[in-house]
Design a protein around this motif. Structure first.
Motif, mmCIF file in Angstrom:
data_model
loop_
_atom_site.group_PDB
_atom_site.id
_atom_site.type_symbol
_atom_site.label_atom_id
_atom_site.label_comp_id
_atom_site.label_asym_id
_atom_site.label_seq_id
_atom_site.Cartn_x
_atom_site.Cartn_y
_atom_site.Cartn_z
ATOM 1 N N ASN A 527 0.843 -1.191 0.000
ATOM 2 C CA ASN A 527 0.000 0.000 0.000
ATOM 3 C C ASN A 527 0.879 1.242 0.000
ATOM 4 O OD1 ASN A 527 0.804 0.514 2.707
ATOM 5 N ND2 ASN A 527 -0.796 -0.896 3.435
ATOM 6 N N SER A 528 0.289 2.386 -0.210
ATOM 7 C CA SER A 528 1.031 3.648 -0.299
ATOM 8 C C SER A 528 1.746 3.998 1.007
ATOM 9 C CB SER A 528 0.079 4.786 -0.692
ATOM 10 O OG SER A 528 -0.975 4.906 0.265
ATOM 11 N N GLN A 529 1.137 3.598 2.130
ATOM 12 C CA GLN A 529 1.746 3.891 3.436
ATOM 13 C C GLN A 529 3.052 3.122 3.612
ATOM 14 O OE1 GLN A 529 -0.839 3.109 6.759
ATOM 15 N NE2 GLN A 529 0.624 3.853 8.275
ATOM 16 N N ASN A 530 3.061 1.837 3.215
ATOM 17 C CA ASN A 530 4.270 1.027 3.310
ATOM 18 C C ASN A 530 5.365 1.548 2.380
ATOM 19 O OD1 ASN A 530 3.248 -0.684 5.227
ATOM 20 N ND2 ASN A 530 2.597 -2.257 3.768
ATOM 21 N N LYS A 531 4.953 1.978 1.180
ATOM 22 C CA LYS A 531 5.929 2.500 0.225
ATOM 23 C C LYS A 531 6.587 3.775 0.732
ATOM 24 C CE LYS A 531 4.371 0.612 -4.187
ATOM 25 N NZ LYS A 531 3.993 0.949 -5.580
ATOM 26 N N GLU A 532 5.785 4.665 1.343
ATOM 27 C CA GLU A 532 6.354 5.914 1.860
ATOM 28 C C GLU A 532 7.313 5.630 3.026
ATOM 29 O OE1 GLU A 532 7.414 9.734 2.311
ATOM 30 O OE2 GLU A 532 6.363 8.784 0.624
ATOM 31 N N TYR A 533 6.936 4.677 3.891
ATOM 32 C CA TYR A 533 7.812 4.268 5.003
ATOM 33 C C TYR A 533 9.138 3.721 4.464
ATOM 34 C CZ TYR A 533 9.618 1.308 8.787
ATOM 35 O OH TYR A 533 10.427 0.704 9.715
ATOM 36 N N ALA A 534 9.045 2.903 3.396
ATOM 37 C CA ALA A 534 10.242 2.310 2.799
ATOM 38 C C ALA A 534 11.131 3.374 2.173
ATOM 39 C CB ALA A 534 9.830 1.283 1.747
ATOM 40 N N ARG A 535 10.514 4.383 1.510
ATOM 41 C CA ARG A 535 11.304 5.441 0.887
ATOM 42 C C ARG A 535 12.066 6.262 1.935
ATOM 43 N NH1 ARG A 535 6.497 5.946 -2.541
ATOM 44 N NH2 ARG A 535 7.010 5.148 -4.637
ATOM 45 N N LYS A 536 11.429 6.549 3.077
ATOM 46 C CA LYS A 536 12.073 7.322 4.150
ATOM 47 C C LYS A 536 13.323 6.611 4.670
ATOM 48 C CE LYS A 536 8.117 9.896 5.996
ATOM 49 N NZ LYS A 536 7.244 10.099 7.184
ATOM 50 N N ILE A 537 13.195 5.308 4.888
ATOM 51 C CA ILE A 537 14.347 4.550 5.391
ATOM 52 C C ILE A 537 15.429 4.445 4.328
ATOM 53 C CG2 ILE A 537 15.135 2.281 6.188
ATOM 54 C CD1 ILE A 537 12.536 1.933 7.633
#
Length: 557
Positions: A527-537
């Protein structure tokens, strides 16, 4: 002369344990057959580590494999080994190109050796060898050394010296021409403390003062302590130092019964009658002048009678008094700042003096030299890091021990000498140590070091390294071969092999976080939330290859 090999049947966590300490020869010992064999190895030039450093051994391994205990064992076997090790042992040394195997077996039997190795029972001491043991680790540990071993470890020195004792040796070293060899900055300032707090207990039974001296010195203290608090910083420093010295001197005279009690009482009465009403500055000046003309001649008379007391020599006392009488001439008041720390009534006075100023440096050096052994003031460096302090401590103590050595050969064991040092200083540590040892003495030196630093491993060829590991099956500690060259090797490879980190190249926390991230990304649906979390890390990851691969997972590439 150098130590080449040791074996011990039992010592602390070691059992049937042996270690090679020679880069040119490898020894193997079979405890069942009691046979010692020698095999020559390809050796480097004799001056590879310098003209007078004849052997270097680095001892490496995980915590708990006994690196520090090996150093202790070597020192115990080399010097004063009488009833120190209650087990069988072998100790091989090389002297004038000849190998000698010393041994001890409880059953009195001998051992078999190769033809070019002589065998002898051991009296427990190698002559003409000075053993020096240094450890940066302060853990309260006690070392089982004979007095013939110079134990300058932090544990031992904390017990035998106050902070001033450390500082005095550091001043001596910094003032020498050898300090420049380290290529480190000179400390910029020194802080001196002079408070009476905790230093005077004249009526305690352990003071050993005669009753009148205890009473008189106590009254002197009570009378002037409040006066001192009302003085300006320069006057407070000078008069406090004079009074502390006076009370120390008269206490020592009384404790050692150097002057008859009646004579001391007469002197105290004279001082009380003539001086007590003077202002503090004039009182302390005249008081020491009275000591100079009334007491010093009596001390010289006592000394000439050779009645012996172990008391400090009278010439030095005279120099102390003369310095304190004329202290204003050399006191660098313009270079001094005064500050106080602590609660009201229990505050501590500190006086900071610039060490970069020539006049201030001369004053500090002289104070350290004159009062270095009587502990009437505290001195320490200001504004230097723990690594800088550790560096000064290590080299100043080694310098002192080598300077007073009368032996032709020195066995120098250093346990984690690079502890507390910044990585840049860890890189430079071994090179600076070698340069220092070559400059400070012409005596032959065998150097044995323990470390957790890969920089030391990369500075040493394989034959100069002892890699220790504990067997997972038997829990026995053994010397192992990492199977690759170490000298000038890649630090990442050394971390993995010499320190048994396997494939670890990053910290455990970051490894777990990245692994967790990859598991999330490998799921079928994101989902978009997981993708944004992954991009931050991912934006925080330093490894570019890993960052590229994770970005591909995010974008489903």
């Amino acid at each position: 002369m150098k130590v080449c090999f040791i074996w011990v049947s039992s010592f602390r966590e070691f059992s049937d344990f042996s270690v090679n300490l020679s880069s040119e020869t490898s020894f193997k010992y079979c405890s069942k057959s009691r046979k010692l064999t020698k095999k020559d190895q390809e050796s480097l030039s004799s001056d590879f580590f310098g003209n007078n450093v004849e052997e270097v051994t680095g001892i490496i391994g995980k915590n708990g494999v006994g690196k520090s205990n090996i150093l202790e064992l070597i020192c115990i076997l080399a010097k004063g080994n009488k009833l120190k090790i209650n087990s069988d042992y072998i100790f091989v040394i090389k002297v004038n190109d000849k190998y000698c195997c010393y041994h001890y077996y409880k059953d009195g039997k001998s051992l078999k050796v190769d033809s070019d190795v002589s065998v002898s029972e051991y009296n427990g001491n190698i002559d003409n060898l000075k053993a020096i043991y240094f450890s940066n680790v302060f853990d309260g540990r006690r070392h089982s050394f004979d007095r013939s071993v110079s134990d300058i470890s932090t544990n031992s020195m904390k017990k035998n010296y106050d902070q001033y004792g450390f500082f005095n040796k550091q001043i001596s070293f910094i003032s020498s021409r050898f300090f420049k060899k380290l290529e480190i900055d000179l400390p910029s300032s020194v802080v001196i403390s002079l408070n009476y707090s905790g230093s005077i207990n004249l009526h305690h039974k352990s003071s050993l003062l005669d009753e009148y001296t205890a009473y008189y010195l106590s009254e002197t203290y009570k009378l002037f302590v409040n006066r001192l608090n009302n003085l300006k910083p320069e006057s407070k420093f000078i008069n406090t130092l004079r009074l502390k010295f006076y009370i120390w001197l008269m206490s020592q005279i009384s404790k050692n019964s150097i002057i008859e009690k009646a004579v001391l009482k007469q002197f105290y009465d004279l001082v009380e009658e003539e001086l007590f009403d003077l202002k503090t500055d004039r009182f302390t000046y005249n008081l020491l002048f009275k000591v100079k003309i009334e007491i010093i001649p009596l001390l010289y008379e006592f000394e000439e009678n050779e009645r012996g007391s172990g008391f400090i020599d009278v010439d030095k006392i005279s120099r102390m008094i003369n310095f304190l009488i004329h202290i204003k001439r050399s006191f660098p008041s313009s270079m001094m700042t005064h500050f106080k720390e602590g609660a009201r009534g229990k505050g501590q006075d500190y006086y900071s003096l610039e060490y970069s100023s020539l006049s201030s440096k001369k004053f500090i050096n002289r104070v350290s030299d004159i009062f270095g052994n009587i502990n009437i003031l505290g001195m320490e460096w200001s504004g230097i890091s723990s690594g800088h302090r550790a560096y000064l401590n290590l080299f100043s103590l080694i310098y002192h021990e080598i300077k007073v050595s009368r032996s032709d050969h020195i066995l120098l064991c250093i346990d984690e000498g690079d502890l507390y040092l910044h990585p840049k200083w860890q890189i430079e540590f071994f090179d600076r140590l070698l340069n220092f040892l070559q400059s400070v003495t012409k005596n032959k030196i065998q150097l044995i070091l323990t470390s957790h630093s890969p920089f030391l491993v990369s500075d040493l060829p394989n034959n100069n390294l002892v890699i220790l590991n504990k067997s997972e099956n038997t829990q026995k500690i053994e010397q192992v071969d990492i199977g690759s060259n170490t000298f000038g090797a890649n630090l990442y490879d050394l971390y993995s092999n010499a320190f048994f980190l396997n494939s670890s190249k990053v910290g455990l926390f970051s490894f777990k976080k990245i692994q967790e991230l990859i598991e999330i990304l490998e799921k079928a649906e994101l989902n978009s939330q997981n993708k944004e979390y992954a991009r931050k890390i991912t934006r925080q990851i330093g490894d570019e290859v890993l960052k590229y691969k994770i970005t591909g997972l995010i974008n489903n590439d």
